[in-house]
Design a protein around this motif. Structure first.
Motif, short mmCIF file in Angstrom:
data_model
loop_
_atom_site.label_atom_id
_atom_site.label_comp_id
_atom_site.label_asym_id
_atom_site.label_seq_id
_atom_site.Cartn_x
_atom_site.Cartn_y
_atom_site.Cartn_z
N LEU A 156 43.40 59.44 -8.02
CA LEU A 156 44.19 58.39 -8.66
C LEU A 156 43.34 57.55 -9.61
CD1 LEU A 156 46.37 57.30 -5.61
CD2 LEU A 156 47.07 58.73 -7.55
N LEU A 157 42.13 57.21 -9.18
CA LEU A 157 41.24 56.44 -10.04
C LEU A 157 40.83 57.24 -11.27
CD1 LEU A 157 38.97 54.70 -7.40
CD2 LEU A 157 40.55 53.57 -8.97
N ALA A 158 40.53 58.51 -11.08
CA ALA A 158 40.16 59.36 -12.22
C ALA A 158 41.31 59.43 -13.21
CB ALA A 158 39.78 60.76 -11.73
N ARG A 159 42.49 59.57 -12.70
CA ARG A 159 43.67 59.67 -13.57
C ARG A 159 43.90 58.35 -14.32
NH1 ARG A 159 47.98 63.35 -14.50
NH2 ARG A 159 49.64 62.14 -15.43
N SER A 160 43.73 57.25 -13.66
CA SER A 160 44.01 55.96 -14.31
C SER A 160 42.90 55.53 -15.27
CB SER A 160 44.26 54.87 -13.27
OG SER A 160 43.12 54.64 -12.51
N LEU A 218 29.21 60.17 -10.84
CA LEU A 218 28.55 59.07 -10.13
C LEU A 218 29.41 57.81 -10.16
CD1 LEU A 218 26.04 58.04 -8.65
CD2 LEU A 218 25.06 57.49 -10.89
N LEU A 219 29.95 57.48 -11.32
CA LEU A 219 30.79 56.28 -11.45
C LEU A 219 32.01 56.35 -10.54
CD1 LEU A 219 31.44 53.60 -12.86
CD2 LEU A 219 32.58 54.94 -14.65
N LEU A 220 32.69 57.48 -10.55
CA LEU A 220 33.87 57.64 -9.71
C LEU A 220 33.50 57.54 -8.23
CD1 LEU A 220 36.88 58.14 -9.84
CD2 LEU A 220 36.42 60.59 -9.96
N THR A 221 32.39 58.15 -7.84
CA THR A 221 31.94 58.09 -6.45
C THR A 221 31.58 56.66 -6.05
OG1 THR A 221 31.13 60.37 -6.62
CG2 THR A 221 30.30 59.04 -4.80
N ILE A 222 30.92 55.94 -6.92
CA ILE A 222 30.55 54.55 -6.64
C ILE A 222 31.79 53.67 -6.48
CG2 ILE A 222 29.51 52.47 -7.66
CD1 ILE A 222 27.30 54.33 -8.77
N ASP A 260 34.22 57.96 3.33
CA ASP A 260 34.97 57.56 2.13
C ASP A 260 34.24 58.04 0.87
OD1 ASP A 260 36.56 56.19 3.96
OD2 ASP A 260 35.66 54.24 3.52
N GLY A 261 32.95 57.79 0.82
CA GLY A 261 32.15 58.21 -0.33
C GLY A 261 32.11 59.72 -0.49
N ILE A 262 32.02 60.43 0.62
CA ILE A 262 32.01 61.89 0.56
C ILE A 262 33.34 62.41 0.01
CG2 ILE A 262 32.02 63.98 2.01
CD1 ILE A 262 29.84 62.57 3.73
N GLY A 263 34.44 61.81 0.44
CA GLY A 263 35.75 62.20 -0.09
C GLY A 263 35.82 62.00 -1.59
N GLY A 264 35.32 60.86 -2.05
CA GLY A 264 35.30 60.58 -3.48
C GLY A 264 34.40 61.54 -4.24
N LEU A 265 33.24 61.84 -3.67
CA LEU A 265 32.29 62.74 -4.32
C LEU A 265 32.85 64.16 -4.41
CD1 LEU A 265 29.50 63.36 -5.51
CD2 LEU A 265 28.70 63.72 -3.16
#
Length: 95
Positions: free
Chosen positions: A23-27, A40-44, A73-78
């Motif tokens: 969702l963040l990547a899309r927005s 890195l930015l998305l994971t942070i 949480d971070g692993i899911g984002g990564l």
């Protein structure tokens, strides 16, 4: 031995924060995660949401905050950020 990561609770964190990453990547980036900087930015950003969530959870009676939850949480984002980068670069090569 107690394996903290593979508890179902941690898998739920990975899944939900993976969805948050999409969702963040899309927005923010229209799913164009083509560079390591964007990975890195998305994971942070996703991990920061996890930190905030755990911090706020520490004030709720009967709930506990956990650094393992933040890691999940971070692993899911990564995982999602890496998948988006791989997918985008693959699409560029095909075109």
């Amino acid at each position: 031995a107690h394996n903290l990561f593979w508890e179902s609770d941690k898998l739920v964190h990975v899944l939900f924060y993976g969805v948050l990453s999409i969702l963040l990547a899309r927005s923010f980036m229209l799913l164009e995660v083509t560079t390591w900087k964007r990975v890195l930015l998305l994971t942070i950003i996703v991990t920061a949401f996890g930190v905030a969530d755990e911090y706020l959870q520490s004030f709720v009676q009967g709930r506990y905050s956990s650094e393992w939850d933040v890691m999940a949480d971070g692993i899911g984002g990564l995982i999602v950020a890496l998948t988006l980068r791989w997918r985008q670069r693959r699409l560029v090569k095909i075109a």
